[in-house]
Design a protein around this motif. Structure first.
Motif, mmCIF file in Angstrom:
data_model
loop_
_atom_site.group_PDB
_atom_site.id
_atom_site.type_symbol
_atom_site.label_atom_id
_atom_site.label_comp_id
_atom_site.label_asym_id
_atom_site.label_seq_id
_atom_site.Cartn_x
_atom_site.Cartn_y
_atom_site.Cartn_z
ATOM 1 N N VAL A 20 0.988 -1.279 -0.042
ATOM 2 C CA VAL A 20 0.158 -0.038 0.026
ATOM 3 C C VAL A 20 0.908 1.319 0.046
ATOM 4 O O VAL A 20 1.795 1.380 0.765
ATOM 5 C CB VAL A 20 -0.943 -0.068 1.238
ATOM 6 C CG1 VAL A 20 -1.684 1.379 1.354
ATOM 7 C CG2 VAL A 20 -1.827 -1.104 1.210
ATOM 8 N N GLU A 21 0.548 2.169 -0.791
ATOM 9 C CA GLU A 21 1.361 3.149 -0.896
ATOM 10 C C GLU A 21 0.483 4.591 -1.344
ATOM 11 O O GLU A 21 -0.376 4.367 -2.467
ATOM 12 C CB GLU A 21 2.665 3.014 -2.213
ATOM 13 C CG GLU A 21 3.532 4.260 -2.118
ATOM 14 C CD GLU A 21 4.863 3.582 -2.872
ATOM 15 O OE1 GLU A 21 4.487 3.109 -3.892
ATOM 16 O OE2 GLU A 21 5.962 3.902 -2.495
ATOM 17 N N THR A 22 0.683 5.537 -0.772
ATOM 18 C CA THR A 22 -0.022 6.735 -1.467
ATOM 19 C C THR A 22 0.563 7.561 -2.589
ATOM 20 O O THR A 22 1.871 7.253 -2.902
ATOM 21 C CB THR A 22 -0.217 7.833 -0.458
ATOM 22 O OG1 THR A 22 0.919 8.391 -0.047
ATOM 23 C CG2 THR A 22 -0.827 7.281 1.073
ATOM 24 N N ILE A 23 -0.166 8.204 -3.104
ATOM 25 C CA ILE A 23 0.398 9.021 -4.523
ATOM 26 C C ILE A 23 1.482 9.796 -4.172
ATOM 27 O O ILE A 23 2.658 10.017 -4.768
ATOM 28 C CB ILE A 23 -0.902 9.913 -5.135
ATOM 29 C CG1 ILE A 23 -1.919 9.092 -5.707
ATOM 30 C CG2 ILE A 23 -0.288 10.733 -6.327
ATOM 31 C CD1 ILE A 23 -3.057 9.979 -6.147
ATOM 32 N N ALA A 24 1.337 10.691 -2.662
ATOM 33 C CA ALA A 24 2.515 11.435 -2.438
ATOM 34 C C ALA A 24 3.756 10.605 -2.152
ATOM 35 O O ALA A 24 4.719 10.732 -2.434
ATOM 36 C CB ALA A 24 2.073 12.204 -1.045
ATOM 37 N N ALA A 25 3.602 9.441 -1.492
ATOM 38 C CA ALA A 25 4.672 8.619 -1.116
ATOM 39 C C ALA A 25 5.384 8.168 -2.292
ATOM 40 O O ALA A 25 6.502 7.866 -2.285
ATOM 41 C CB ALA A 25 4.043 7.452 -0.257
ATOM 42 N N HIS A 26 4.542 7.667 -3.152
ATOM 43 C CA HIS A 26 5.185 7.311 -4.423
ATOM 44 C C HIS A 26 5.975 8.155 -5.128
ATOM 45 O O HIS A 26 6.962 8.016 -5.515
ATOM 46 C CB HIS A 26 4.008 6.430 -5.307
ATOM 47 C CG HIS A 26 4.439 6.017 -6.614
ATOM 48 N ND1 HIS A 26 5.463 5.114 -6.811
ATOM 49 C CD2 HIS A 26 4.095 6.774 -7.945
ATOM 50 C CE1 HIS A 26 5.868 4.936 -8.204
ATOM 51 N NE2 HIS A 26 4.899 5.889 -8.998
ATOM 52 N N THR A 27 5.494 9.381 -5.241
ATOM 53 C CA THR A 27 5.877 10.425 -6.010
ATOM 54 C C THR A 27 7.439 10.744 -5.283
ATOM 55 O O THR A 27 8.195 11.095 -6.030
ATOM 56 C CB THR A 27 4.983 11.632 -6.059
ATOM 57 O OG1 THR A 27 3.553 11.441 -6.756
ATOM 58 C CG2 THR A 27 5.789 12.884 -6.610
ATOM 59 N N ASN A 28 7.234 10.767 -3.984
ATOM 60 C CA ASN A 28 8.666 11.081 -3.358
ATOM 61 C C ASN A 28 9.626 10.077 -3.674
ATOM 62 O O ASN A 28 10.724 10.393 -3.501
ATOM 63 C CB ASN A 28 8.066 11.045 -1.716
ATOM 64 C CG ASN A 28 7.595 12.515 -1.337
ATOM 65 O OD1 ASN A 28 7.594 13.527 -1.911
ATOM 66 N ND2 ASN A 28 6.803 12.457 -0.147
ATOM 67 N N GLU A 29 9.295 8.871 -3.575
ATOM 68 C CA GLU A 29 10.131 7.720 -4.231
ATOM 69 C C GLU A 29 10.594 8.254 -5.654
ATOM 70 O O GLU A 29 11.983 8.069 -5.698
ATOM 71 C CB GLU A 29 9.404 6.418 -4.138
ATOM 72 C CG GLU A 29 9.176 6.057 -2.692
ATOM 73 C CD GLU A 29 10.294 5.614 -1.962
ATOM 74 O OE1 GLU A 29 11.366 5.085 -2.772
ATOM 75 O OE2 GLU A 29 10.391 5.999 -0.747
ATOM 76 N N LEU A 30 9.898 8.792 -6.430
ATOM 77 C CA LEU A 30 10.402 9.034 -7.716
ATOM 78 C C LEU A 30 11.360 10.182 -7.583
ATOM 79 O O LEU A 30 12.574 10.176 -8.193
ATOM 80 C CB LEU A 30 9.255 9.540 -8.564
ATOM 81 C CG LEU A 30 8.717 8.337 -9.426
ATOM 82 C CD1 LEU A 30 7.933 7.396 -8.838
ATOM 83 C CD2 LEU A 30 7.978 8.928 -10.775
ATOM 84 N N LEU A 31 11.134 11.125 -6.729
ATOM 85 C CA LEU A 31 11.836 12.288 -6.478
ATOM 86 C C LEU A 31 13.481 11.880 -5.935
ATOM 87 O O LEU A 31 14.549 12.593 -6.312
ATOM 88 C CB LEU A 31 11.225 13.265 -5.635
ATOM 89 C CG LEU A 31 9.865 14.170 -6.223
ATOM 90 C CD1 LEU A 31 9.149 14.901 -5.320
ATOM 91 C CD2 LEU A 31 10.401 15.033 -7.736
#
Length: 740
Positions: free
Chosen positions: A10-21
């Protein structure tokens, strides 16, 4: 409010985006100076990352995850289910994000097509209505969740810029910029989704490891080929080099401290190179940590590389299955500093399949080595030439190493690169001081009673290798020899995986040992196994194939060549037209008949040049196939092929995986099937499948169409109703006894 991006884990949009950053920052630190991207381009890439998944806030997407998680569903005022990547484009606030007018189309398309779909985008009204009714009412919550401003109005002009008809094409001035930004977004997004680093061991230098190895083992003395590649690290390089020139070290020296892809045509060769490169007693280019990352410096990538790791404890040490899955995932995302790979894993971008930008952008940051070009047929060679040209255009570089090189391949490459800013250097490395082959050409058949008797007699005191053009002929020769002696063994591609692995180990041990005897094989051993026999008996084939075969006899030139050690048979030859091009075969026969006797390496090179002379081959089927394939690739339309279709075009699609009926009810397969049924993770299913595939081999689906049936539960496997013999392999022409 919680907005989910993924359900497992389970991962939120914000958490996933932070992983990309995080991966964006890591990647930029390594490649900011290497790539032809401006500071503004890096900013646009960051904006693309920040907004690429905003559209997942749509209740349609949220409810798909919420159902998996057992949560109550959200109301969806709009009834239009629009893929999130198109909605994400509408979420960008142009003014707050500082997007200039001339940047809009580029940025919108990078985001809109970060998921490629085999259908056109939804119509404009559907996208507008979804955003208006499903996104705008929760814009404030999305902005708080993401920590960035979100557009609260529907701006239809954005949708016009992402229409299928407006897609950026090759003649657009922004094309290469678009390919790089979109390809990097793909790479960073996929690495974040797989929870693996974007780059591993970027500080390591493979050439330094090779130099340390050369200092220890050879007092720093390098061969001419190795000096040549090391001194031309900043150029495209093509070299023709015979066996024994130290090609592996030469290739790694050319890479220097850059990221590299080292490609070979055969998986067994790749496995051997992987072991050799990471070996602590050898080159030892390795960075192995004790956490979940495993081997970081070098990755192995082919269609069964994970299964290879699972089966070879000597390579993986004490790593558990979970770690091996992680190691494999890292390499699939091209994270390692050096990736040892088949060409289909990284060089299929000339097909312009949907999402090709990921592979293409990756080679912009890397150097690519093509080893053993002679092993590829003309259409594949055309694909590789096209790939090298595209690599040049996007800022990468390449090294081609080959034992033989058709002249018109090189001329085509030189023509295509005449406007390149990177020089192409060519050199040949031929050494006549070592005499290895004394050739006898016979107008008889390899299956004649005189030849069989000669093989049997020679096999009493020497190591004899027999290479036939087809499996059927190899079986015939093996059966005839076995009537006289038991010191004979057979190896070809239609043994089960476990039998073939055993046979490959047996032939390697035999070649390295003191025993005499006879191995009968097919062209399977031409380039895949490092073996050295005393005598070679072979059916005639094309000259480049012949010379590869000769390389398995008196490999180091330390045995006497006063008498013939290579015997070539011209009568009743199998595989002409179906395995070897008929025109190339007959030209090869004519050339070899002029040169039998002692055959120097320079003579072999001259014969190959004569065989593949561009003018004399004009109009031949062989050259026509190459020219036509190169022309079609250059004219190929963007986004016309799915990735899986491109992969199939590069593999042998005329084969299916089959399990002989007699193994299906064995305890081993039934236990593995039961484990597959109850498996809860991908790793458990993969392990069960691996155990079943140990009993699998390959078959031509057209040849076996009447005796194939589906294997239970597992896709891609079929049961075949014919005999399987441990000594002879799969016998497609012998139907199964009903009382087997």
């Amino acid at each position: 409010m919680t907005f989910y991006a993924k359900s497992s884990p389970v991962e939120t949009i914000a958490a996933h985006t932070n992983e990309l950053l995080k991966r964006y920052d890591a990647f930029k630190r390594v490649y900011q100076q290497r790539l032809p991207l401006s500071a503004r381009d890096w900013t646009l890439l960051k904006i693309a990352i920040q907004y690429h998944d905003v559209g997942k806030a749509d209740p349609f997407f949220q409810n798909k995850i919420r159902r998996v998680l057992g949560l109550s569903e959200l109301p969806a005022p709009s009834s239009f289910d629009v893929p999130h990547n198109y909605l994400s484009v509408l979420g960008i606030p142009l003014k707050e994000a500082g997007i200039e007018k001339d940047e809009q189309k580029l940025l919108y398309q990078v985001i809109a097509y970060h998921h490629e779909r085999d259908k056109k985008p939804p119509i404009t009204d559907e996208i507008k209505e979804n955003y208006k009714q499903n996104i705008v009412p929760v814009v404030r919550e999305i902005a708080e969740h993401m920590g960035i401003p979100i557009e609260d109005k529907v701006r239809a002009a954005k949708i016009n810029k992402i229409s299928h008809q407006s897609r950026i094409q090759e003649d657009d001035p922004e094309y290469l910029r678009y390919v790089l930004l979109k390809g990097l977004l793909h790479r960073i997004d996929h690495a974040a989704s797989a929870h693996v680093p974007i780059e591993l061991a970027p500080e390591m230098n493979v050439a330094a490891s090779v130099n340390a190895f050369m200092d220890t083992q050879y007092a720093g003395n390098k061969k001419p080929l190795q000096h040549f590649t090391e001194s031309h690290q900043d150029k495209h390089v093509v070299v023709v080099a015979q066996t024994g020139m130290g090609k592996t070290e030469a290739g790694l020296l050319w890479l220097g401290g850059e990221k590299g892809f080292f490609t070979l045509p055969l998986r067994v060769s790749l496995n051997a190179m992987y072991r050799r490169v990471i070996d602590g007693e050898g080159i030892h280019f390795s960075k192995r940590t004790h956490d979940e990352l495993g081997e970081e410096a070098v990755g192995l990538l082919h269609s069964s590389s994970l299964e290879y790791f699972l089966s070879d404890d000597a390579v993986t040490g004490e790593a558990n299955d979970e770690m091996l899955e992680k190691v494999h995932a890292q390499t699939k995302e091209f994270a390692n500093k050096l990736v040892i790979s088949t060409v289909d894993q990284i060089l299929k971008f000339p097909f312009y399949y949907l999402g090709f930008e990921k592979e293409y952008a990756t080679v912009a940051t890397a150097k690519v080595i093509i080893d053993e070009l002679q092993a590829y047929e003309p259409k594949m060679a055309a694909l590789l030439v096209r790939a090298m040209v595209m690599i040049d255009q996007i800022g990468g570089s390449f090294l081609i190493m080959t034992a033989t090189l058709p002249e018109f391949y090189l001329k085509a490459l030189q023509r295509e690169l005449k406007h390149s800013n990177t020089p192409l250097v060519y050199e040949e490395f031929i050494d006549d001081t070592v005499q290895r082959h004394h050739v006898s050409v016979s107008q008889t058949a390899i299956l004649s009673s005189e030849t069989i008797s000669a093989m049997v007699s020679a096999g009493e005191t020497k190591k004899v290798l027999v290479i036939c053009n087809t499996i059927a002929r190899a079986r015939e020769v093996f059966t005839a020899i076995r009537e006289t002696t038991e010191h004979v063994w057979l190896l070809h591609s239609r043994f089960t995986q476990q039998d073939r692995a055993r046979l490959e180990q047996d032939i390697l041990a035999f070649a390295a040992g003191e025993a005499s005897g006879i191995w009968v094989t097919t062209q399977l051993v031409e380039a895949s196994l490092d073996i050295d026999f005393d005598l070679l008996y072979t059916e005639m084939s094309s000259l480049d194939s012949q010379f590869q075969r000769y390389g398995r006899c008196n490999r180091k030139g330390k045995k006497s060549v006063a008498e013939p050690n290579v015997f070539v048979f011209l009568e009743d030859v199998t595989g002409v037209k179906y395995v070897y091009h008929e025109d190339i075969y007959h030209r090869s026969v004519a050339l070899l008949e002029q040169h039998e006797g002692m055959l120097l390496e320079s003579q072999k090179n001259d014969m190959i040049k004569a065989l593949y002379n561009e003018e004399s081959l004009e109009g031949s089927d062989f050259k026509t196939q190459f020219d036509q394939a190169l022309k079609e690739l250059k004219q190929r339309a963007l986004y016309s092929t799915k990735k899986t279709e491109a992969q199939k075009l590069l593999r042998d699609i005329n084969q299916v995986q089959v399990i002989p009926r007699q193994f299906v009810e064995t305890e081993a397969i039934q236990t593995a099937l039961a484990n597959w049924e109850i498996a809860e993770t991908r790793a458990e299913k993969r392990k069960a499948r691996y155990e079943i595939e140990q009993y699998a081999t390959s078959a031509n689906p057209y040849q076996a169409k009447d005796i194939l049936s589906d294997f239970p539960l597992i896709k891609g496997l079929q049961i075949i109703d014919c005999q399987y013999d441990e000594a002879l392999g799969l016998l497609i022409d012998q139907k199964l006894d009903p009382f087997y």
